[in-house]
Design a protein around this motif. Structure first.
Motif, mmCIF file in Angstrom:
data_model
loop_
_atom_site.group_PDB
_atom_site.id
_atom_site.type_symbol
_atom_site.label_atom_id
_atom_site.label_comp_id
_atom_site.label_asym_id
_atom_site.label_seq_id
_atom_site.Cartn_x
_atom_site.Cartn_y
_atom_site.Cartn_z
ATOM 1 N N VAL A 78 0.838 -1.206 0.000
ATOM 2 C CA VAL A 78 0.000 0.000 0.000
ATOM 3 C C VAL A 78 0.872 1.254 0.000
ATOM 4 C CG1 VAL A 78 -1.865 1.232 1.159
ATOM 5 C CG2 VAL A 78 -1.828 -1.261 1.187
ATOM 6 N N MET A 79 2.013 1.190 0.649
ATOM 7 C CA MET A 79 2.936 2.323 0.607
ATOM 8 C C MET A 79 3.454 2.530 -0.816
ATOM 9 S SD MET A 79 4.912 1.400 4.154
ATOM 10 C CE MET A 79 5.901 2.879 4.345
ATOM 11 N N TYR A 80 3.779 1.426 -1.482
ATOM 12 C CA TYR A 80 4.218 1.522 -2.875
ATOM 13 C C TYR A 80 3.080 2.061 -3.753
ATOM 14 C CZ TYR A 80 6.123 0.259 -7.420
ATOM 15 O OH TYR A 80 6.589 0.302 -8.714
ATOM 16 N N LEU A 81 1.848 1.628 -3.466
ATOM 17 C CA LEU A 81 0.672 2.112 -4.192
ATOM 18 C C LEU A 81 0.568 3.635 -4.103
ATOM 19 C CD1 LEU A 81 -2.098 1.124 -5.582
ATOM 20 C CD2 LEU A 81 -3.086 1.433 -3.302
ATOM 21 N N GLN A 82 0.841 4.171 -2.916
ATOM 22 C CA GLN A 82 0.797 5.621 -2.712
ATOM 23 C C GLN A 82 1.947 6.318 -3.443
ATOM 24 O OE1 GLN A 82 -0.194 7.081 1.311
ATOM 25 N NE2 GLN A 82 -0.299 4.947 1.925
ATOM 26 N N LYS A 83 3.149 5.778 -3.306
ATOM 27 C CA LYS A 83 4.315 6.406 -3.948
ATOM 28 C C LYS A 83 4.165 6.386 -5.466
ATOM 29 C CE LYS A 83 8.474 8.271 -3.778
ATOM 30 N NZ LYS A 83 8.725 8.512 -5.203
ATOM 31 N N ASP A 84 3.679 5.284 -5.992
ATOM 32 C CA ASP A 84 3.471 5.173 -7.434
ATOM 33 C C ASP A 84 2.402 6.166 -7.898
ATOM 34 O OD1 ASP A 84 3.767 3.498 -10.034
ATOM 35 O OD2 ASP A 84 1.607 3.511 -9.653
ATOM 36 N N ALA A 85 1.348 6.327 -7.107
ATOM 37 C CA ALA A 85 0.301 7.300 -7.445
ATOM 38 C C ALA A 85 0.880 8.709 -7.493
ATOM 39 C CB ALA A 85 -0.836 7.222 -6.427
ATOM 40 N N GLN A 86 1.670 9.025 -6.485
ATOM 41 C CA GLN A 86 2.290 10.350 -6.432
ATOM 42 C C GLN A 86 3.224 10.568 -7.626
ATOM 43 O OE1 GLN A 86 5.518 11.391 -3.541
ATOM 44 N NE2 GLN A 86 3.939 12.703 -2.627
ATOM 45 N N ASP A 87 4.000 9.561 -7.948
ATOM 46 C CA ASP A 87 4.932 9.673 -9.071
ATOM 47 C C ASP A 87 4.209 9.853 -10.399
ATOM 48 O OD1 ASP A 87 7.030 9.380 -7.335
ATOM 49 O OD2 ASP A 87 7.382 7.258 -7.795
ATOM 50 N N ASN A 88 2.941 9.412 -10.443
ATOM 51 C CA ASN A 88 2.152 9.519 -11.671
ATOM 52 C C ASN A 88 1.170 10.696 -11.644
ATOM 53 O OD1 ASN A 88 2.563 7.065 -13.678
ATOM 54 N ND2 ASN A 88 2.855 6.288 -11.592
ATOM 55 N N GLY A 89 1.412 11.640 -10.742
ATOM 56 C CA GLY A 89 0.654 12.882 -10.749
ATOM 57 C C GLY A 89 -0.615 12.921 -9.932
#
Length: 320
Positions: A249-260
């Motif tokens: 879930v942390m990766y899910l958040q970081k990936d979301a942030q990285d994708n705008g």
């Protein structure tokens, strides 16, 4: 920067309408000054419920004032009457300052159990990642720091063909917890419609190269919000000491942030003071350890147009 928590929900978006239309649902969208909605017209869910024709607005109508809500409900009634519906079910979703709607909901009754979660958790991803991490538990921050050491890795896919393992994880989760989830075809369907546009995807979590956990997410580019829709794991996950579920879930958040994306919606939690007997207690405790702020909606309301028919069907549901 502070995110706008009050945005129309993805279930009221054109993209979700496309998903529902492809499932064979009748989808009607209407809007006016200060209001809009997307309605699903068809039978209620369930073996008995299917005998009730319902106009359902998941997280709708969207409105910015009492006047807007009133006009939206009048329009919904007109739509339901024209389609000879037995029942209207709405989930008013305020994007303004209105909090009290009971007087406007004349003829409606608030349902004891909401169809969609009445309370959710939203994480602000507009902040620098280090600040996002500060909103998480110390244990989770520590795990994020040592992903490589603990053999944790992640792979993202937008392809429906990659959903088979996820469906198996959800089946294993059902057997383990007793919770009910959609069939494999449903995950494939969402990814077939939204995956090619990168509006829905999967992220799998691995421990030492073994695929053990997965999540299905939806990205709402208009609202700049990611939705944490479903998550499951294989039974072998219980033998892993590292907090792979949390790391996913942390990766899910970081990936979301990285994708705008500027926020993550966890799609439902129990209240902070919920008793341990609440079926969402454990999952909500897990979600809250990953940061976020509570966001309340206004619940699910019903208006029965053919009262005797609806009452009879509800009676049958209780005894069958």
């Amino acid at each position: 920067m502070t995110i706008n928590m009050k945005q129309r929900h993805f279930l009221q978006s054109d993209d979700w309408g496309r998903v529902q239309t492809a499932l064979g649902k009748q989808v009607i969208s209407r809007k006016g000054q200060g209001w809009s909605y997307q309605a699903l017209i068809g039978p209620n869910p369930g073996r008995i419920g299917k005998y009730i024709k319902c106009v359902f607005l998941p997280y709708g109508p969207v409105f910015s004032s009492q006047k807007g809500l009133k006009m939206a409900l009048e329009d919904v009634l007109e739509l339901a009457t024209a389609n000879n519906a037995d029942q209207i079910v709405v989930e008013p979703y305020c994007v303004g300052d209105t909090k009290e709607i009971s007087k406007t909901m004349n003829g409606y009754q608030k349902m004891a159990k909401s169809r969609q979660p009445e309370l959710t958790l939203i994480t602000d991803l507009s902040k620098p990642w280090d600040e996002v991490l500060l909103g998480m538990s110390k244990t989770n921050r520590y795990q994020w720091k040592y992903l490589e050491r603990d053999g944790l890795s992640f792979v993202k896919s937008y392809k429906a063909d990659d959903a088979d393992d996820f469906a198996e994880m959800m089946l294993a989760t059902t057997k383990r917890t007793g919770a009910h989830f959609p069939p494999k075809s449903y995950y494939h369907h969402i990814l077939n419609i939204l995956g090619p546009e990168k509006k829905a995807g999967l992220i799998y979590g691995y421990h030492n190269g073994r695929k053990l956990v997965g999540t299905l997410f939806i990205d709402d580019f208009e609202a700049k919000r990611r939705y944490y829709l479903y998550a499951g794991s294989f039974d072998e996950m219980r033998n892993v000491k590292a907090a792979l579920n949390a790391a996913l879930v942390m990766y899910l958040q970081k990936d979301a942030q990285d994708n705008g994306q500027q926020s993550l919606d966890y799609f439902g939690v129990a209240p902070v003071d919920a008793l341990k007997s609440n079926p969402w207690y454990g999952l909500s405790k897990f979600k809250r350890s990953l940061g976020g702020e509570d966001f309340s909606t206004l619940g699910t309301w019903e208006k029965n147009l053919h009262k005797s028919k609806v009452s009879f069907v509800k009676f049958l549901q209780k005894i069958i």
